[in-house]
Write an enzyme that holds these catalytic residues in place. Sequence first.
Site, mmCIF file in Angstrom:
data_model
loop_
_atom_site.group_PDB
_atom_site.id
_atom_site.type_symbol
_atom_site.label_atom_id
_atom_site.label_comp_id
_atom_site.label_asym_id
_atom_site.label_seq_id
_atom_site.Cartn_x
_atom_site.Cartn_y
_atom_site.Cartn_z
ATOM 1 N N THR A 1 0.835 -1.293 -0.208
ATOM 2 C CA THR A 1 0.044 -0.094 0.073
ATOM 3 C C THR A 1 1.034 1.089 -0.440
ATOM 4 O O THR A 1 1.820 1.753 -0.767
ATOM 5 C CB THR A 1 -1.167 0.154 1.100
ATOM 6 O OG1 THR A 1 -0.169 -0.281 2.231
ATOM 7 C CG2 THR A 1 -2.116 -1.147 1.204
ATOM 8 N N LYS B 1 4.154 -7.631 4.053
ATOM 9 C CA LYS B 1 3.950 -5.130 3.412
ATOM 10 C C LYS B 1 3.623 -5.078 5.240
ATOM 11 O O LYS B 1 2.924 -5.458 6.177
ATOM 12 C CB LYS B 1 3.078 -5.153 1.960
ATOM 13 C CG LYS B 1 1.237 -6.150 3.083
ATOM 14 C CD LYS B 1 0.368 -4.712 4.171
ATOM 15 C CE LYS B 1 0.435 -3.341 3.611
ATOM 16 N NZ LYS B 1 -0.351 -2.814 4.336
ATOM 17 N N THR C 1 0.093 -2.983 11.981
ATOM 18 C CA THR C 1 -0.584 -3.765 10.354
ATOM 19 C C THR C 1 0.721 -3.290 9.349
ATOM 20 O O THR C 1 1.034 -3.087 8.923
ATOM 21 C CB THR C 1 -1.103 -1.492 9.877
ATOM 22 O OG1 THR C 1 -1.608 -0.819 11.025
ATOM 23 C CG2 THR C 1 -1.962 -2.106 8.742
ATOM 24 N N GLU D 1 7.245 5.017 6.404
ATOM 25 C CA GLU D 1 6.692 6.081 5.937
ATOM 26 C C GLU D 1 7.742 7.319 6.012
ATOM 27 O O GLU D 1 7.078 7.712 6.858
ATOM 28 C CB GLU D 1 5.033 5.981 5.807
ATOM 29 C CG GLU D 1 4.420 4.524 5.911
ATOM 30 C CD GLU D 1 2.956 5.008 6.695
ATOM 31 O OE1 GLU D 1 1.762 4.253 5.642
ATOM 32 O OE2 GLU D 1 1.846 6.457 6.646
ATOM 33 N N ASN E 1 0.286 10.474 5.236
ATOM 34 C CA ASN E 1 -1.011 10.579 5.877
ATOM 35 C C ASN E 1 -1.632 11.512 6.007
ATOM 36 O O ASN E 1 -3.009 10.918 6.167
ATOM 37 C CB ASN E 1 -0.700 9.885 7.728
ATOM 38 C CG ASN E 1 0.178 8.502 7.439
ATOM 39 O OD1 ASN E 1 -0.535 7.702 7.382
ATOM 40 N ND2 ASN E 1 1.544 8.117 8.108
ATOM 41 N N THR F 1 -6.490 10.125 -0.673
ATOM 42 C CA THR F 1 -6.346 11.332 -2.030
ATOM 43 C C THR F 1 -5.036 10.641 -3.221
ATOM 44 O O THR F 1 -5.493 11.371 -3.874
ATOM 45 C CB THR F 1 -6.242 12.912 -1.259
ATOM 46 O OG1 THR F 1 -4.839 13.102 -0.219
ATOM 47 C CG2 THR F 1 -7.414 13.147 -0.329
#
Length: 393
Positions: free
Chosen positions: A142, A168, A179, A265, A388, A393
Amino acid sequence: MKVRGFKFSARSAGIKKSGKPDMAMIYSEVPACCAGVFTTNKVVAAPVVVSAPRIRHGSCQAVIVNSGNANACTGEQGLRDALRTGELAAHALGVSEDLVAVSSTGVIGVNLPMEKFERHVPLLAADLQADRAAAVAEAIMTTDAFPKVSVAEGRVGDVSYRVLGLAKGAGMIHPDMATMLAFILTDARVEPGFLAETLKRGADRSFNSITVDGDTSTNDMVLVLANGLADNEEIRGGTAAGDDFSRGLEGVLLDLAKMIVRDGEGATKVVHVLVRGAASDSEGRLAARSIATSSLVKTAFFGEDANWGRIIAAVGYSGAQVDPDRIEIFFDDVLVVQGGLGTGKETETRATEVLKKPEFAVTVDLHLGEGEAFYYTSDLTYDYVKCNAAYRT
């Protein structure tokens, strides 16, 4: 990256707006012994509701997984969609629905586009190949920056086997569980109870000992499938072969877990937080967790600031037993705190050089006992916020 008896396929089904691969299938030529660990979040996604009891029965032959849509908080329709996904895979493969695990990851609160599943699941089944594990690792991503794959080799007597891990995860990473999705595949023949025990222990020492941002998801799932096609003597606990298998499996899990932290991230650092000398292992875990999850500590790592005050404060409020006058803190091998006091500007300067490295260790010695625990954590960066803030979007 082939493992005897396992085949893989992946494709773009149009679930992701980017058009990147977003649906994958893993298939074993024979039903595999299996075990799993799942999210501890009280809000549980439909795929976990469907898959957890199937895995607990101890046999699995296929996994169908999508990214871009979590099928979480989608009510009865979400549950029907998860069941239908498993039904589509079972029919296409000619296996029982009870042997199919369903997995999803992505945005919460949006129904699956089932017309895409109706079309693409049969195509996945028709395109299974032994050498496409890497494509599955890519399709389940993702916000990941890179696919995560790890392999270990083992032997039982003259018979060799392989352990392959695909995972992942990048954001919403925190223990119990993070997660993440992870699928561990082996051609070894393993006693079912020992397989489940080894997975649970390995997950505690890997996926449950990492943190990026303190958030835990609704879809977390780690599955291990052992199809036995290596035709080795069954691996059991309390044996040399069992010890070797445990080391190999745990090595794969920890390798994948560290990749998840490295991909956190926007992360630029991987930090091994070790607390030793605690009154017990559980006390050490409290302190290590407190350091690893502190936003102030993590931003200091990003700023390459050897601000040990934030670390000693995190230990102090962790709930662990602490004697401030005994605490030592190291950045790699640089001692910055001794007896609860800083060791001076010169050592802080050396510690700052340590923090410039992409991977380093922070060790806290409480000098209270033999307890020890570790966490892997990342720094907290501007890019984490950007990623995040714009996720949907």
